[in-house]
Scaffold this motif. Structure first.
Motif, short mmCIF file in Angstrom:
data_model
loop_
_atom_site.label_atom_id
_atom_site.label_comp_id
_atom_site.label_asym_id
_atom_site.label_seq_id
_atom_site.Cartn_x
_atom_site.Cartn_y
_atom_site.Cartn_z
N UNK A 100 9.03 21.59 38.38
CA UNK A 100 8.61 22.94 38.61
C UNK A 100 9.41 24.00 39.14
N UNK A 101 9.89 23.51 40.11
CA UNK A 101 10.82 24.32 41.01
C UNK A 101 12.05 24.98 40.29
N UNK A 102 12.71 23.91 39.54
CA UNK A 102 13.71 24.21 38.66
C UNK A 102 13.53 24.85 37.53
N UNK A 103 12.25 25.03 36.73
CA UNK A 103 11.88 25.66 35.72
C UNK A 103 11.56 26.94 36.22
N UNK A 104 10.83 26.92 37.16
CA UNK A 104 10.61 28.57 37.84
C UNK A 104 11.68 29.19 38.29
N UNK A 105 12.64 28.43 38.95
CA UNK A 105 13.92 29.02 39.44
C UNK A 105 14.57 29.76 38.04
N UNK A 106 14.60 29.04 36.95
CA UNK A 106 15.11 29.55 35.54
C UNK A 106 14.27 30.74 35.09
N UNK A 107 13.14 30.91 35.58
CA UNK A 107 12.38 31.85 35.27
C UNK A 107 11.43 31.61 34.24
N UNK A 108 11.05 30.45 33.87
CA UNK A 108 9.89 30.04 33.02
C UNK A 108 8.46 30.33 33.75
N UNK A 109 7.53 30.94 33.13
CA UNK A 109 6.49 31.11 33.29
C UNK A 109 5.49 29.79 33.72
N UNK A 110 4.58 29.89 34.40
CA UNK A 110 3.76 28.77 34.65
C UNK A 110 2.92 28.13 33.48
N UNK A 111 2.50 29.11 32.64
CA UNK A 111 1.97 28.98 31.56
C UNK A 111 2.66 28.10 30.73
N UNK A 112 3.90 28.61 30.43
CA UNK A 112 4.91 27.87 29.66
C UNK A 112 4.96 26.41 30.23
N UNK A 113 5.25 26.21 31.38
CA UNK A 113 5.37 25.08 32.01
C UNK A 113 4.18 24.05 31.84
N UNK A 114 3.20 24.73 32.09
CA UNK A 114 1.75 23.81 31.55
C UNK A 114 1.89 23.32 30.38
N UNK A 115 2.25 24.13 29.29
CA UNK A 115 2.14 23.79 28.08
C UNK A 115 3.23 22.57 27.56
N UNK A 116 4.25 22.63 28.54
CA UNK A 116 5.18 21.48 28.20
C UNK A 116 4.79 20.19 28.79
N UNK A 117 3.89 20.42 29.96
CA UNK A 117 3.17 19.20 30.55
C UNK A 117 2.11 18.65 29.58
N UNK A 118 1.41 19.62 28.87
CA UNK A 118 0.16 19.18 28.15
C UNK A 118 0.89 18.56 26.97
N UNK A 119 1.87 18.94 26.39
CA UNK A 119 2.73 18.28 25.20
C UNK A 119 3.29 17.04 25.21
N UNK A 120 3.39 16.67 26.69
CA UNK A 120 4.15 15.56 27.02
C UNK A 120 5.68 15.80 27.27
#
Length: 146
Positions: free
Chosen positions: A119-139
């Protein structure tokens, strides 16, 4: 031919003034040196040669099996338990292999588990929380750790 001729170990022939090593002054001196070293190494075990070379200022270390290395590290007090992951088992992990005077080694931090810090890395790279959540839901990503 005994190797008592110390002039064959003429350090000036091997140490470049700007640092590093240079070749022997001539090929025959190099061949004599190689023969003397081969004779010395053939007549002694690796532990003895390591001690002898280090005693005269030549950095040397023999290749050790893992068990021998860990035994020496334990005897030197340079092994510390490191936990792997939250609640993970502690594993004896060697440190630097030497201790500086009487200084105690610093405690090691646990190694990260797979996905730790995603999470910290993806946020630092500028990814939005919703996009990260989609990656988690998709596995694509495991459950968020931090």
């Amino acid at each position: 031919m005994p190797c008592a001729r110390t002039h064959l170990l003429d350090l000036d022939a091997f140490n470049a003034p700007e640092g590093g090593f240079v070749a022997a002054r001539d090929a025959s001196a190099l061949q004599r040196l190689q023969a003397c070293l081969a004779e010395a190494f053939a007549a002694r075990n690796a532990r003895d040669m390591e001690a002898r070379l280090n005693a005269v200022g030549v950095p040397a270390a023999r290749v050790r099996r893992l068990g021998e290395f860990l035994g020496e590290a334990r005897a030197a007090g340079t092994v510390s338990p490191v936990s792997y992951g939250a609640g993970g088992a502690a594993v004896d992990t060697p440190g630097l292999g030497f201790r500086w005077m009487d200084a105690e080694p610093l405690p090691g931090a646990p190694a990260p588990v797979l996905g730790d810090g995603n999470l910290a890395l993806l946020r630092e790279l500028g990814m939005a929380d919703e996009a990260i959540a989609r990656l988690c839901r998709s596995g694509v990503l495991g459950a968020p750790q931090s």
